[in-house]
Design a protein around this motif. Sequence first.
Motif, PDB file in Angstrom:
ATOM      1  N   ASP A  80      -4.796 -34.563 -58.010  1.00 39.81           N
ATOM      2  CA  ASP A  80      -3.584 -35.241 -56.988  1.00 39.81           C
ATOM      3  C   ASP A  80      -3.325 -36.643 -57.427  1.00 39.81           C
ATOM      4  N   ALA A  81      -4.142 -37.059 -58.388  1.00 43.52           N
ATOM      5  CA  ALA A  81      -3.676 -38.270 -58.993  1.00 43.52           C
ATOM      6  C   ALA A  81      -2.460 -38.142 -59.926  1.00 43.52           C
ATOM      7  N   ARG A  82      -2.241 -36.968 -60.413  1.00 41.77           N
ATOM      8  CA  ARG A  82      -1.132 -36.526 -61.221  1.00 41.77           C
ATOM      9  C   ARG A  82       0.309 -36.664 -60.658  1.00 41.77           C
ATOM     10  N   VAL A  83       0.287 -36.624 -59.279  1.00 45.66           N
ATOM     11  CA  VAL A  83       1.550 -36.394 -58.445  1.00 45.66           C
ATOM     12  C   VAL A  83       1.542 -37.800 -57.605  1.00 45.66           C
ATOM     13  N   LEU A  84       2.918 -38.251 -57.256  1.00 51.73           N
ATOM     14  CA  LEU A  84       3.199 -39.323 -56.369  1.00 51.73           C
ATOM     15  C   LEU A  84       3.021 -38.912 -55.123  1.00 51.73           C
ATOM     16  N   GLY A  85       3.507 -37.384 -54.883  1.00 51.18           N
ATOM     17  CA  GLY A  85       3.244 -36.640 -53.741  1.00 51.18           C
ATOM     18  C   GLY A  85       4.289 -35.371 -53.871  1.00 51.18           C
ATOM     19  N   VAL A  86       4.154 -34.404 -52.773  1.00 50.03           N
ATOM     20  CA  VAL A  86       4.991 -33.401 -52.958  1.00 50.03           C
ATOM     21  C   VAL A  86       5.923 -33.352 -51.783  1.00 50.03           C
ATOM     22  N   VAL A  87       7.145 -33.029 -51.936  1.00 49.97           N
ATOM     23  CA  VAL A  87       8.228 -32.929 -50.725  1.00 49.97           C
ATOM     24  C   VAL A  87       8.520 -31.246 -50.995  1.00 49.97           C
ATOM     25  N   THR A  88       8.353 -30.695 -49.625  1.00 46.66           N
ATOM     26  CA  THR A  88       8.922 -29.187 -49.726  1.00 46.66           C
ATOM     27  C   THR A  88       9.989 -29.104 -48.476  1.00 46.66           C
ATOM     28  N   VAL A  89      10.902 -28.197 -48.905  1.00 47.53           N
ATOM     29  CA  VAL A  89      11.847 -28.091 -47.982  1.00 47.53           C
ATOM     30  C   VAL A  89      12.157 -26.464 -47.778  1.00 47.53           C
ATOM     31  N   GLY A  90      11.658 -25.970 -46.330  1.00 44.86           N
ATOM     32  CA  GLY A  90      11.954 -24.499 -46.172  1.00 44.86           C
ATOM     33  C   GLY A  90      11.052 -23.671 -46.989  1.00 44.86           C
ATOM     34  N   THR A  91       9.918 -24.297 -47.316  1.00 41.74           N
ATOM     35  CA  THR A  91       9.014 -23.535 -47.927  1.00 41.74           C
ATOM     36  C   THR A  91       8.079 -22.629 -47.132  1.00 41.74           C
ATOM     37  N   PRO A  92       7.815 -21.136 -47.233  1.00 42.91           N
ATOM     38  CA  PRO A  92       7.028 -20.403 -46.718  1.00 42.91           C
ATOM     39  C   PRO A  92       5.521 -20.515 -46.822  1.00 42.91           C
ATOM     40  N   HIS A  93       4.970 -21.693 -46.482  1.00 46.99           N
ATOM     41  CA  HIS A  93       3.695 -21.873 -46.731  1.00 46.99           C
ATOM     42  C   HIS A  93       2.671 -20.794 -46.212  1.00 46.99           C
ATOM     43  N   HIS A  94       3.088 -20.340 -45.086  1.00 51.48           N
ATOM     44  CA  HIS A  94       2.454 -19.293 -44.351  1.00 51.48           C
ATOM     45  C   HIS A  94       3.161 -17.869 -44.416  1.00 51.48           C
ATOM     46  N   GLY A  95       4.118 -17.743 -45.517  1.00 49.55           N
ATOM     47  CA  GLY A  95       4.520 -16.701 -45.724  1.00 49.55           C
ATOM     48  C   GLY A  95       5.772 -16.552 -44.557  1.00 49.55           C
ATOM     49  N   THR A  96       6.606 -15.482 -44.863  1.00 50.05           N
ATOM     50  CA  THR A  96       7.792 -15.125 -43.945  1.00 50.05           C
ATOM     51  C   THR A  96       8.029 -13.998 -43.375  1.00 50.05           C
ATOM     52  N   TRP A  97       8.457 -13.446 -42.259  1.00 49.81           N
ATOM     53  CA  TRP A  97       8.505 -12.476 -41.669  1.00 49.81           C
ATOM     54  C   TRP A  97       9.533 -11.640 -42.447  1.00 49.81           C
ATOM     55  N   LEU A  98      10.432 -12.003 -43.212  1.00 55.82           N
ATOM     56  CA  LEU A  98      11.495 -11.250 -43.863  1.00 55.82           C
ATOM     57  C   LEU A  98      10.942 -10.800 -45.034  1.00 55.82           C
ATOM     58  N   ALA A  99       9.810 -11.447 -45.723  1.00 56.52           N
ATOM     59  CA  ALA A  99       9.288 -10.992 -46.909  1.00 56.52           C
ATOM     60  C   ALA A  99       8.387  -9.472 -46.743  1.00 56.52           C
ATOM     61  N   VAL A 151      12.964 -18.503 -43.649  1.00 53.84           N
ATOM     62  CA  VAL A 151      11.567 -18.841 -43.619  1.00 53.84           C
ATOM     63  C   VAL A 151      11.473 -18.824 -42.078  1.00 53.84           C
ATOM     64  N   PHE A 152      10.868 -17.655 -41.509  1.00 57.36           N
ATOM     65  CA  PHE A 152      10.647 -17.746 -40.071  1.00 57.36           C
ATOM     66  C   PHE A 152       9.415 -16.962 -39.754  1.00 57.36           C
ATOM     67  N   PRO A 153       8.803 -16.971 -38.944  1.00 57.81           N
ATOM     68  CA  PRO A 153       8.603 -18.087 -37.610  1.00 57.81           C
ATOM     69  C   PRO A 153       8.869 -19.374 -38.099  1.00 57.81           C
ATOM     70  N   THR A 154       9.434 -20.273 -37.467  1.00 55.59           N
ATOM     71  CA  THR A 154       9.655 -21.573 -37.819  1.00 55.59           C
ATOM     72  C   THR A 154       8.334 -22.587 -38.382  1.00 55.59           C
ATOM     73  N   SER A 155       7.310 -22.148 -37.727  1.00 47.68           N
ATOM     74  CA  SER A 155       6.102 -23.116 -38.168  1.00 47.68           C
ATOM     75  C   SER A 155       5.577 -22.715 -39.480  1.00 47.68           C
ATOM     76  N   THR A 156       5.904 -21.442 -40.048  1.00 49.73           N
ATOM     77  CA  THR A 156       5.403 -21.052 -41.350  1.00 49.73           C
ATOM     78  C   THR A 156       5.864 -21.903 -42.494  1.00 49.73           C
ATOM     79  N   ALA A 157       6.875 -23.048 -42.184  1.00 51.01           N
ATOM     80  CA  ALA A 157       7.134 -23.617 -43.333  1.00 51.01           C
ATOM     81  C   ALA A 157       6.320 -25.179 -43.320  1.00 51.01           C
ATOM     82  N   THR A 158       5.252 -25.288 -42.325  1.00 50.86           N
ATOM     83  CA  THR A 158       4.664 -26.392 -42.124  1.00 50.86           C
ATOM     84  C   THR A 158       3.152 -26.383 -42.800  1.00 50.86           C
ATOM     85  N   LEU A 159       2.561 -27.469 -43.042  1.00 48.43           N
ATOM     86  CA  LEU A 159       1.069 -27.178 -43.328  1.00 48.43           C
ATOM     87  C   LEU A 159       0.349 -28.175 -42.556  1.00 48.43           C
ATOM     88  N   ASP A 160      -0.738 -27.850 -42.131  1.00 52.46           N
ATOM     89  CA  ASP A 160      -1.594 -28.575 -41.233  1.00 52.46           C
ATOM     90  C   ASP A 160      -2.112 -29.567 -42.119  1.00 52.46           C
TER      91      ASP A 160
END
Length: 308
Positions: free
Chosen positions: A204-223, A267-276
């Motif tokens: 975690d200390a090796r990165v300033l942070g991570v920005v993701t855009v349209g990432t299927p964090h929980h997968g995507t229906w299309l896959a 990447v949908f359903p919509t919330s699949t691109a989010t992380l708790d």
Amino acid sequence: MLASLQRALVVTVLVTAAAWLAWAWHHGIGPWAGLAGLVLAAAPHAPVLALEFTLLALIGSERDEGRTARAPPASAAQLLRAWAGEVLTGWQVFGWRQPFAADQVADLPGSPGRSGVLLLHGYVCNRGLWSPWLRRLRLAGVPCTALSMAPVFGGIDTWLPAIEAAVATLQRQTGRPPLLVGHSMGGLAARAWLAAQPDPAAADARVLGVVTVGTPHHGTWLARFAVSANARQMRQGSGWLQALASREGAARRALFTCYFGHADNVVFPTSTATLDGADNRHLPAAAHLQMLFEPAVLAEVLRRVSAG
């Protein structure tokens, strides 16, 4: 390999469009029918995108599985605008930047005292995707590296050595941890690289942070229709995604800013691109590629590296 394949596809599309024009002229096809045929020949991805947006409208918000970061369903007007924008953006990315101009904008090497940015593309993409970003980052004097990761259809974990080398180089050049930015599958590659580190706190200390855009964090229906190794990993509930999530704690998730959208046609359903536990931010009326070029995303990255 990818650029060569996409160059061949572009040439095929242009030859097909020219052949249609010649045939329509020779046979006296009416102007409206001729124009419709030309648009279809020159933009064969348009009906495919239309199908994706139709599936998004039917599925995108109905199966969000109760996650906290959600968004209202996109209106028909928003979906139509996103479709038209994605047709144009698709031509810019797959018709020029990636096949013909992937190396047109060079990385900017780092210098001590300024945090750098590592750009990670998604599925069937290369560093040409990031050309507008590279120009803006270079103009702002931000050290930046954009990778073209291979193999194109291999497992996501095969990208990790390239990410490790790029992170190490930026950190050595600047003396600071870089900010990682991932579009689509690139965000999963960033998570996988962090999860592969032996010491979570040190990782975690090796990165300033991570920005993701349209990432299927929980997968995507299309896959569910996927055949390649990396695309199968992006199926909802895949063993790979479950194993990845099991290696992440609250401190890791707090590093993430996740951009998601109700008009994301991939990447949908919509919330699949989010992380708790992450900073989840909604981008309205923007399609999958378009999201990457929304001004708010780059503005946030510039703010983060300036603050860092």
